[in-house]
Design an enzyme around this catalytic site. Structure first.
Site, PDB file in Angstrom:
ATOM      1  N   GLU A   1       0.834  -1.203   0.000  1.00  0.00           N
ATOM      2  CA  GLU A   1       0.000   0.000   0.000  1.00  0.00           C
ATOM      3  C   GLU A   1       0.868   1.253   0.000  1.00  0.00           C
ATOM      4  O   GLU A   1       1.972   1.250   0.548  1.00  0.00           O
ATOM      5  CB  GLU A   1      -0.890   0.014   1.251  1.00  0.00           C
ATOM      6  CG  GLU A   1      -2.289  -0.499   1.031  1.00  0.00           C
ATOM      7  CD  GLU A   1      -3.169   0.446   0.212  1.00  0.00           C
ATOM      8  OE1 GLU A   1      -2.654   1.310  -0.532  1.00  0.00           O
ATOM      9  OE2 GLU A   1      -4.394   0.313   0.316  1.00  0.00           O
ATOM     10  N   ASP A   2       0.345   2.310  -0.582  1.00  0.00           N
ATOM     11  CA  ASP A   2       1.025   3.602  -0.507  1.00  0.00           C
ATOM     12  C   ASP A   2       0.822   4.245   0.856  1.00  0.00           C
ATOM     13  O   ASP A   2       1.753   4.719   1.482  1.00  0.00           O
ATOM     14  CB  ASP A   2       0.536   4.532  -1.629  1.00  0.00           C
ATOM     15  CG  ASP A   2      -0.997   4.633  -1.686  1.00  0.00           C
ATOM     16  OD1 ASP A   2      -1.694   3.877  -0.973  1.00  0.00           O
ATOM     17  OD2 ASP A   2      -1.493   5.473  -2.452  1.00  0.00           O
TER      18      ASP A   2
ATOM     19  N   ASP B   1      -4.718   5.428   5.950  1.00  0.00           N
ATOM     20  CA  ASP B   1      -5.276   6.613   6.622  1.00  0.00           C
ATOM     21  C   ASP B   1      -6.260   6.113   7.686  1.00  0.00           C
ATOM     22  O   ASP B   1      -5.844   5.680   8.754  1.00  0.00           O
ATOM     23  CB  ASP B   1      -5.932   7.467   5.526  1.00  0.00           C
ATOM     24  CG  ASP B   1      -6.426   8.811   6.008  1.00  0.00           C
ATOM     25  OD1 ASP B   1      -7.190   8.837   6.977  1.00  0.00           O
ATOM     26  OD2 ASP B   1      -6.067   9.835   5.414  1.00  0.00           O
TER      27      ASP B   1
ATOM     28  N   LYS C   1      -0.848   6.848   8.880  1.00  0.00           N
ATOM     29  CA  LYS C   1      -1.305   7.979   9.719  1.00  0.00           C
ATOM     30  C   LYS C   1      -1.962   7.410  10.976  1.00  0.00           C
ATOM     31  O   LYS C   1      -3.182   7.191  11.000  1.00  0.00           O
ATOM     32  CB  LYS C   1      -2.327   8.826   8.961  1.00  0.00           C
ATOM     33  CG  LYS C   1      -1.789   9.564   7.744  1.00  0.00           C
ATOM     34  CD  LYS C   1      -2.927  10.376   7.099  1.00  0.00           C
ATOM     35  CE  LYS C   1      -2.470  11.100   5.858  1.00  0.00           C
ATOM     36  NZ  LYS C   1      -3.611  11.719   5.131  1.00  0.00           N
TER      37      LYS C   1
ATOM     38  N   PHE D   1      -2.572  15.936   4.597  1.00  0.00           N
ATOM     39  CA  PHE D   1      -2.678  15.430   3.231  1.00  0.00           C
ATOM     40  C   PHE D   1      -1.324  15.504   2.518  1.00  0.00           C
ATOM     41  O   PHE D   1      -0.666  16.538   2.527  1.00  0.00           O
ATOM     42  CB  PHE D   1      -3.724  16.245   2.461  1.00  0.00           C
ATOM     43  CG  PHE D   1      -4.051  15.648   1.125  1.00  0.00           C
ATOM     44  CD1 PHE D   1      -4.912  14.561   1.010  1.00  0.00           C
ATOM     45  CD2 PHE D   1      -3.496  16.171  -0.035  1.00  0.00           C
ATOM     46  CE1 PHE D   1      -5.202  14.009  -0.226  1.00  0.00           C
ATOM     47  CE2 PHE D   1      -3.788  15.626  -1.278  1.00  0.00           C
ATOM     48  CZ  PHE D   1      -4.640  14.539  -1.369  1.00  0.00           C
ATOM     49  N   VAL D   2      -0.936  14.408   1.893  1.00  0.00           N
ATOM     50  CA  VAL D   2       0.354  14.367   1.180  1.00  0.00           C
ATOM     51  C   VAL D   2       0.157  13.953  -0.287  1.00  0.00           C
ATOM     52  O   VAL D   2      -0.811  13.285  -0.625  1.00  0.00           O
ATOM     53  CB  VAL D   2       1.347  13.394   1.859  1.00  0.00           C
ATOM     54  CG1 VAL D   2       1.762  13.915   3.227  1.00  0.00           C
ATOM     55  CG2 VAL D   2       0.771  11.982   1.985  1.00  0.00           C
TER      56      VAL D   2
ATOM     57  N   ASP E   1      -1.792  11.143  -5.286  1.00  0.00           N
ATOM     58  CA  ASP E   1      -2.248  12.266  -6.109  1.00  0.00           C
ATOM     59  C   ASP E   1      -3.048  13.302  -5.338  1.00  0.00           C
ATOM     60  O   ASP E   1      -3.581  13.024  -4.260  1.00  0.00           O
ATOM     61  CB  ASP E   1      -3.138  11.739  -7.236  1.00  0.00           C
ATOM     62  CG  ASP E   1      -4.512  11.314  -6.719  1.00  0.00           C
ATOM     63  OD1 ASP E   1      -4.565  10.504  -5.778  1.00  0.00           O
ATOM     64  OD2 ASP E   1      -5.524  11.821  -7.240  1.00  0.00           O
TER      65      ASP E   1
ATOM     66  N   ARG F   1       1.273  12.259  -8.999  1.00  0.00           N
ATOM     67  CA  ARG F   1       1.711  10.878  -8.762  1.00  0.00           C
ATOM     68  C   ARG F   1       3.148  10.632  -9.217  1.00  0.00           C
ATOM     69  O   ARG F   1       3.833   9.755  -8.715  1.00  0.00           O
ATOM     70  CB  ARG F   1       0.806   9.892  -9.521  1.00  0.00           C
ATOM     71  CG  ARG F   1      -0.598   9.811  -9.008  1.00  0.00           C
ATOM     72  CD  ARG F   1      -1.292   8.587  -9.595  1.00  0.00           C
ATOM     73  NE  ARG F   1      -2.739   8.632  -9.482  1.00  0.00           N
ATOM     74  CZ  ARG F   1      -3.427   8.284  -8.402  1.00  0.00           C
ATOM     75  NH1 ARG F   1      -2.797   7.888  -7.314  1.00  0.00           N
ATOM     76  NH2 ARG F   1      -4.737   8.344  -8.398  1.00  0.00           N
TER      77      ARG F   1
HETATM   78  P1  5GP Z   1      -8.230   4.869   4.098  1.00  0.00           P
HETATM   79  O1  5GP Z   1      -9.262   3.930   3.534  1.00  0.00           O
HETATM   80  O2  5GP Z   1      -7.109   4.193   4.834  1.00  0.00           O
HETATM   81  O3  5GP Z   1      -8.866   5.975   4.909  1.00  0.00           O
HETATM   82  O4  5GP Z   1      -7.624   5.656   2.883  1.00  0.00           O
HETATM   83  C1  5GP Z   1      -6.822   5.046   2.000  1.00  0.00           C
HETATM   84  C2  5GP Z   1      -6.792   5.761   0.675  1.00  0.00           C
HETATM   85  O5  5GP Z   1      -7.135   7.156   0.786  1.00  0.00           O
HETATM   86  C3  5GP Z   1      -5.381   5.725   0.156  1.00  0.00           C
HETATM   87  O6  5GP Z   1      -5.135   4.557  -0.568  1.00  0.00           O
HETATM   88  C4  5GP Z   1      -5.344   6.982  -0.671  1.00  0.00           C
HETATM   89  O7  5GP Z   1      -5.863   6.724  -1.944  1.00  0.00           O
HETATM   90  C5  5GP Z   1      -6.252   7.945   0.048  1.00  0.00           C
HETATM   91  N1  5GP Z   1      -5.498   8.830   0.964  1.00  0.00           N
HETATM   92  C6  5GP Z   1      -5.496   8.804   2.306  1.00  0.00           C
HETATM   93  N2  5GP Z   1      -4.694   9.758   2.813  1.00  0.00           N
HETATM   94  C7  5GP Z   1      -4.161  10.396   1.739  1.00  0.00           C
HETATM   95  C8  5GP Z   1      -3.224  11.478   1.603  1.00  0.00           C
HETATM   96  O8  5GP Z   1      -2.701  12.084   2.557  1.00  0.00           O
HETATM   97  N3  5GP Z   1      -2.915  11.847   0.333  1.00  0.00           N
HETATM   98  C9  5GP Z   1      -3.440  11.233  -0.770  1.00  0.00           C
HETATM   99  N4  5GP Z   1      -3.043  11.689  -1.958  1.00  0.00           N
HETATM  100  N5  5GP Z   1      -4.312  10.215  -0.670  1.00  0.00           N
HETATM  101  C10 5GP Z   1      -4.667   9.804   0.578  1.00  0.00           C
HETATM  102 MG    MG Z   2      -3.743   3.203  -1.715  1.00  0.00          MG
END
Ligand code: 5GP
Ligand code: MG
Length: 179
Positions: free
Chosen positions: A102-103, A106, A134, A155-156, A162, A168
């Site tokens: 995973e990138d 959150d 995070k 937010f990054v 992106d 990206r």
């Molecule tokens: P989660 O389901 O863990 O809340 O969110 C995961 C997805 O939200 C990530 O795969 C990404 O696509 C997006 N996301 C969450 N935080 C960030 C952030 O700080 N920057 C960006 N560009 N995308 C985020």
């Molecule tokens: Mg992702």
């Protein structure tokens, strides 16, 4: 410190590309050590993880398979307000060690869905690798096994991530500047 503008928002560099490459190398070394002699399938989560997965896999010396999945979500269909679909799992993972790449994690919701979808295919175990995490936003009780950076709830963009589809391709990671 480099800063840049994407659309209407300003971002400033928070993790330089050289540092990221060092971290990716350390994670790869741990995986090479920990997963030695296992039957491993790496699964990258598109789109965001494409760059991390690519750099990471160049340093993996295991005899492994690599595949990618995509999660699509859309709102307003079910009573819960959102439906998530997993696309592209065409690798057999039954009885294998799966490593999800995973990138960013959150809230953890996306990965929680992916985990339950993959578990139905009966892998022996699932390991989670994420470049960014995070902790303050995280709402679940599973734990990522390998984390590149724990970052604040901001937010990054960059290195696969992106803002409105852009950024990206940046090789460093940038944090939103609140103005
Ligand atoms: P989660 O389901 O863990 O809340 O969110 C995961 C997805 O939200 C990530 O795969 C990404 O696509 C997006 N996301 C969450 N935080 C960030 C952030 O700080 N920057 C960006 N560009 N995308 C985020
Ligand atoms: Mg992702």
């Amino acid at each position: 410190m480099e800063s840049l503008k994407i659309h209407d928002k300003k971002f400033s560099e928070s993790i330089h590309s050289k540092k990221i490459q060092g971290t990716v190398g350390k994670i790869a070394a741990q995986l090479n050590h920990d997963l030695k002699d296992k039957e491993v399938v790496f699964i990258g989560v598109l789109n965001g993880a494409f760059m991390f997965a690519s750099d990471l896999m160049k340093q993996i010396q295991l005899n492994c398979r690599i595949s990618f999945i995509k999660v699509s979500s859309y709102a307003g269909i079910s009573s819960t307000g959102s439906v998530i679909n997993l696309i592209g799992l065409n690798e057999v993972i039954k009885g294998k060690t799966v490593v999800i790449i995973e990138d960013i994690i959150d809230s953890g919701k996306t990965l929680n869905f992916i985990l339950s979808a993959l578990k139905e295919h009966e892998p022996t175990e699932i390991k989670i690798v994420t470049l960014l995490f995070k902790p303050a936003a995280f709402k679940f009780n599973y734990k990522p096994d390998y984390v590149g950076y724990r970052i604040p709830n901001q937010f990054v963009v960059g290195y696969g991530l992106d803002y409105a589809g852009f950024g990206r391709n940046l090789t460093s990671i940038y944090t939103l500047v609140n103005e």
